[in-house]
Scaffold this motif. Sequence first.
Motif, PDB file in Angstrom:
ATOM      1  N   ARG A   1      -4.567  -4.735  -2.811  1.00 30.91           N
ATOM      2  CA  ARG A   1      -5.082  -4.091  -1.606  1.00 30.91           C
ATOM      3  C   ARG A   1      -3.984  -3.493  -0.742  1.00 30.91           C
ATOM      4  NH1 ARG A   1      -6.981  -7.671   3.046  1.00 30.91           N
ATOM      5  NH2 ARG A   1      -7.260  -5.627   3.932  1.00 30.91           N
ATOM      6  N   THR A   2      -4.409  -2.567   0.122  1.00 31.10           N
ATOM      7  CA  THR A   2      -3.520  -2.093   1.186  1.00 31.10           C
ATOM      8  C   THR A   2      -4.090  -2.598   2.505  1.00 31.10           C
ATOM      9  OG1 THR A   2      -4.787  -0.071   1.616  1.00 31.10           O
ATOM     10  CG2 THR A   2      -3.079   0.050  -0.068  1.00 31.10           C
ATOM     11  N   PHE A   3      -3.270  -2.540   3.554  1.00 34.85           N
ATOM     12  CA  PHE A   3      -3.730  -2.956   4.876  1.00 34.85           C
ATOM     13  C   PHE A   3      -3.938  -1.733   5.762  1.00 34.85           C
ATOM     14  CE2 PHE A   3      -2.076  -6.847   3.181  1.00 34.85           C
ATOM     15  CZ  PHE A   3      -2.945  -7.798   3.688  1.00 34.85           C
TER      16      PHE A   3
ATOM     17  N   GLU B   1      -8.307   2.746   4.747  1.00 35.34           N
ATOM     18  CA  GLU B   1      -7.916   3.867   5.612  1.00 35.34           C
ATOM     19  C   GLU B   1      -6.480   4.331   5.410  1.00 35.34           C
ATOM     20  OE1 GLU B   1      -9.297   4.133   9.598  1.00 35.34           O
ATOM     21  OE2 GLU B   1     -10.931   2.737   9.258  1.00 35.34           O
ATOM     22  N   VAL B   2      -6.119   4.584   4.155  1.00 36.49           N
ATOM     23  CA  VAL B   2      -4.768   5.083   3.889  1.00 36.49           C
ATOM     24  C   VAL B   2      -4.592   6.532   4.341  1.00 36.49           C
ATOM     25  CG1 VAL B   2      -4.057   3.520   2.044  1.00 36.49           C
ATOM     26  CG2 VAL B   2      -5.438   5.519   1.484  1.00 36.49           C
ATOM     27  N   GLY B   3      -5.696   7.234   4.589  1.00 38.37           N
ATOM     28  CA  GLY B   3      -5.599   8.633   5.036  1.00 38.37           C
ATOM     29  C   GLY B   3      -5.560   8.783   6.547  1.00 38.37           C
TER      30      GLY B   3
ATOM     31  N   ASP C   1       4.873   8.650   4.081  1.00 36.11           N
ATOM     32  CA  ASP C   1       5.630   7.822   3.141  1.00 36.11           C
ATOM     33  C   ASP C   1       5.332   6.339   3.326  1.00 36.11           C
ATOM     34  OD1 ASP C   1       6.703   9.974   1.880  1.00 36.11           O
ATOM     35  OD2 ASP C   1       8.608   9.958   2.968  1.00 36.11           O
ATOM     36  N   ARG C   2       5.040   5.929   4.538  1.00 38.83           N
ATOM     37  CA  ARG C   2       4.645   4.522   4.768  1.00 38.83           C
ATOM     38  C   ARG C   2       3.328   4.223   4.072  1.00 38.83           C
ATOM     39  NH1 ARG C   2       7.601   2.502   9.514  1.00 38.83           N
ATOM     40  NH2 ARG C   2       6.190   0.772   9.864  1.00 38.83           N
ATOM     41  N   LYS C   3       2.418   5.190   4.133  1.00 37.05           N
ATOM     42  CA  LYS C   3       1.114   5.033   3.466  1.00 37.05           C
ATOM     43  C   LYS C   3       1.306   4.989   1.944  1.00 37.05           C
ATOM     44  CE  LYS C   3      -1.643   5.913   7.158  1.00 37.05           C
ATOM     45  NZ  LYS C   3      -2.845   5.245   7.604  1.00 37.05           N
ATOM     46  N   ARG C   4       2.193   5.869   1.460  1.00 30.16           N
ATOM     47  CA  ARG C   4       2.479   5.871   0.021  1.00 30.16           C
ATOM     48  C   ARG C   4       3.079   4.529  -0.401  1.00 30.16           C
ATOM     49  NH1 ARG C   4       5.455  11.726  -0.050  1.00 30.16           N
ATOM     50  NH2 ARG C   4       3.882  12.882  -1.221  1.00 30.16           N
TER      51      ARG C   4
ATOM     52  N   LEU D   1     -13.324  -6.151   2.804  1.00 32.45           N
ATOM     53  CA  LEU D   1     -12.113  -6.200   1.963  1.00 32.45           C
ATOM     54  C   LEU D   1     -11.451  -7.568   2.062  1.00 32.45           C
ATOM     55  CD1 LEU D   1      -9.909  -3.004   1.905  1.00 32.45           C
ATOM     56  CD2 LEU D   1     -11.935  -3.598   0.604  1.00 32.45           C
ATOM     57  N   ASN D   2     -11.423  -8.104   3.286  1.00 30.44           N
ATOM     58  CA  ASN D   2     -10.810  -9.419   3.467  1.00 30.44           C
ATOM     59  C   ASN D   2     -11.571 -10.512   2.721  1.00 30.44           C
ATOM     60  OD1 ASN D   2      -8.640  -8.535   4.975  1.00 30.44           O
ATOM     61  ND2 ASN D   2      -9.685  -8.785   6.935  1.00 30.44           N
TER      62      ASN D   2
END
Length: 241
Positions: free
Chosen positions: A83-85, A164-166, A143-146, A47-48
């Motif tokens: 992207r998300t981290f 890994e948002v889950g 909520d932080r993931k959202r 991803l990076n």
Amino acid sequence: MSAILSVNDLGISFGSNHVLKSVNFELEKGEVLGVIGPNGAGKTVMLNILTGILKPTKGTIAFEGKEISDQNSTQRCHGGIGRTFQVPRPFEKMTVFENIMVGGVFGAGMTEKQAKEKALEVAETIGLSDKLGLFAGKLGLLDRKRLEIGRALATEPKILLLDEVGGGLTESEVGLIIDLVKAVKKQGISVIWIEHIIRTMLEGTDRVLLLADGVDVVCGKPLDVMNSKEVSQVYMGGGDE
Ligand SMILES: Nc1ncnc2c1ncn2[C@@H]1O[C@H](COP(=O)(O)OP(=O)(O)OP(=O)(O)O)[C@@H](O)[C@H]1O
Ligand SMILES: [Mg+2]
């Protein structure tokens, strides 16, 4: 078939650690591609590289048919790669609304007015419309993931990369994240979703790619890949052979 992203012979080494040797895959327009692989397989590194944070040792990346290897991360974000981290890092002392706005202003180069409108729309999608005024530091993990997904959506991505948002969520919260990714897909956004949770791959993706030993080992329909001998070999050291 029309690929929005084509990755060819992607490789990266850190000294003698050859993390990615040759990774090849295509992301189809509008699909959710799941990515699995053991800890340390190089999923986050990949991803990076896609977002321009790390420079590959070799390989090419074509986004909408155009080679983007020379673009920096800002150019790629403006171009439509969001992207998300893996570890969410919102600005704790800013509100949910301000956090989402940052994505629009700095990620996509919007004016404040545009970013405000976008933030309201995104808050609706991620289910945080009733928490806009809360400080991000006060949010629970779901909520932080959202919010992490929201900050990426505010950049108006054509491709959303989820890392890994889950992770760390309860069973029912994972269900909500699967629904959210489905809603994102419905908006026409293509998604690459890294996750260790089997359910997310089976219920939330169109295809799954197994990354291990520095290569794309197998890629196909979620159930086929999860039941494949390649997956059992990589995770259990077993399989048919
Ligand atoms: N900037 C870096 N410099 C040197 N080595 C790195 C760097 N980033 C990652 N690595 C190494 O690359 C390998 C792959 O790491 P990566 O974080 O991509 O794994 P991952 O597949 O995302 O694992 P996980 O499932 O645990 O998140 C590891 O051995 C890690 O130590
Ligand atoms: Mg990782």
